[in-house]
Scaffold this motif. Structure first.
Motif, mmCIF file in Angstrom:
data_model
loop_
_atom_site.group_PDB
_atom_site.id
_atom_site.type_symbol
_atom_site.label_atom_id
_atom_site.label_comp_id
_atom_site.label_asym_id
_atom_site.label_seq_id
_atom_site.Cartn_x
_atom_site.Cartn_y
_atom_site.Cartn_z
ATOM 1 N N LEU A 1 -0.149 -27.334 -4.901
ATOM 2 C CA LEU A 1 -1.206 -26.324 -4.882
ATOM 3 C C LEU A 1 -2.096 -26.476 -6.108
ATOM 4 N N LEU A 2 -3.382 -26.587 -5.860
ATOM 5 C CA LEU A 2 -4.364 -26.774 -6.937
ATOM 6 C C LEU A 2 -4.919 -25.412 -7.362
ATOM 7 N N TRP A 3 -4.644 -25.032 -8.621
ATOM 8 C CA TRP A 3 -5.041 -23.720 -9.129
ATOM 9 C C TRP A 3 -6.266 -23.760 -10.025
ATOM 10 N N TRP A 4 -6.528 -24.897 -10.670
ATOM 11 C CA TRP A 4 -7.657 -24.998 -11.617
ATOM 12 C C TRP A 4 -8.617 -26.072 -11.131
ATOM 13 N N LYS A 5 -9.841 -25.677 -10.840
ATOM 14 C CA LYS A 5 -10.863 -26.613 -10.386
ATOM 15 C C LYS A 5 -12.227 -26.004 -10.665
ATOM 16 N N SER A 6 -13.265 -26.759 -10.433
ATOM 17 C CA SER A 6 -14.615 -26.200 -10.573
ATOM 18 C C SER A 6 -14.870 -25.259 -9.399
ATOM 19 N N PRO A 7 -15.214 -24.004 -9.660
ATOM 20 C CA PRO A 7 -15.464 -23.087 -8.538
ATOM 21 C C PRO A 7 -16.613 -23.533 -7.655
#
Length: 258
Positions: free
Chosen positions: A132-138
């Motif tokens: 699960l990817l929690w941190w990315k560019s919104p």
């Protein structure tokens, strides 16, 4: 690719990573703005104050290139908010990513529940797991960029109807009445392309970063170069979104008799 942590609320699917990253982006923008005006000084301004003054002047010049400043000065704060928020959002996913690996179902997450694990087993995976990817560019999420474009759409047409109603409505029948369908399509296409352009550029950049990372140590030089280039792309996209917003506002709300 890793999955987004999506929860299902009464049939409405909500991406938790987007909510988190929007909150982080808003907080960063607020802190930057607050710190830049904390100790205002004419004689010895801080570096952050100098930067913010330069940014305000840049936005004023950008707006002045699209409409007379007697109309445009009301939109300086809007332009500042858009360009800083979008730029920060564009680069948040560059330094790192936060990913959690799950070997057991997480029932609260629709993309990592029992049904997902059963599907993975059915596809032949002996030890299924979900990242699960929690941190990315919104802004690498289509919902966010279209949301921003929708806000711009509402502002533009509200201003057109309230400040320039006669000419705003008249332009739908320009140059002839039977051009009405084409003008409506053009009106709808503007926010659609605004959101799609921003999403496509940022999402493509993050996909390429993920691909480079898979090359391991050999990909480090290319990763450094690409991240630097991605910051440039992030700034350009923030600028394009902001100046096009001002162009659309000028077209809808500003009319001067010549």
């Amino acid at each position: 690719m890793h999955e987004s942590p999506i929860i299902d609320i009464g049939g409405f699917r909500l991406d938790l990573s987007v909510v988190i990253m929007l909150a982080v982006t808003s907080l960063i923008v607020f802190v930057i703005a607050r710190l830049s005006v904390r100790k205002l000084s004419v004689e010895s301004p801080s570096g952050l104050q100098n930067f913010m003054e330069w940014a305000v002047e840049f936005i004023r010049n950008t707006i002045a290139s699209t409409m007379p400043m007697k109309y445009g000065k009301a939109f300086v704060s809007l332009g500042m908010t858009l360009i800083i928020f979008i730029f920060v959002g564009n680069i948040l996913g560059l330094p790192f990513a936060v990913i959690t690996e799950h070997e057991q179902p997480v029932e609260a997450i629709a993309t990592a529940n029992s049904a997902v694990f059963e599907e993975l087993k059915a596809e032949g995976e002996e030890h299924p797991h979900v990242g699960l990817l929690w941190w990315k560019s919104p802004t690498a999420d289509l919902g966010v960029t279209f949301g921003l474009a929708l806000v711009v759409f509402v502002i533009v047409h509200y201003l057109g109807l309230t400040r320039n109603r006669k000419h705003y409505l008249k332009h739908y029948f320009h140059p002839y009445w039977f051009f009405l369908p084409l003008n409506i399509i053009e009106t709808i296409a503007k926010p659609a392309t605004l959101g799609m352009r921003l999403f496509a550029n940022i999402f493509a950049g993050e996909i390429l970063i993920s691909t480079i990372i898979k090359a391991g140590i050999l990909g480090i030089p290319l990763l450094v170069v690409w991240q630097g280039f991605s910051m440039f792309i992030g700034a350009i996209q923030a600028f394009l979104f902001t100046i096009l917003t001002m162009v659309y506002i000028a077209q809808a709300a500003v009319h001067e008799e010549h």
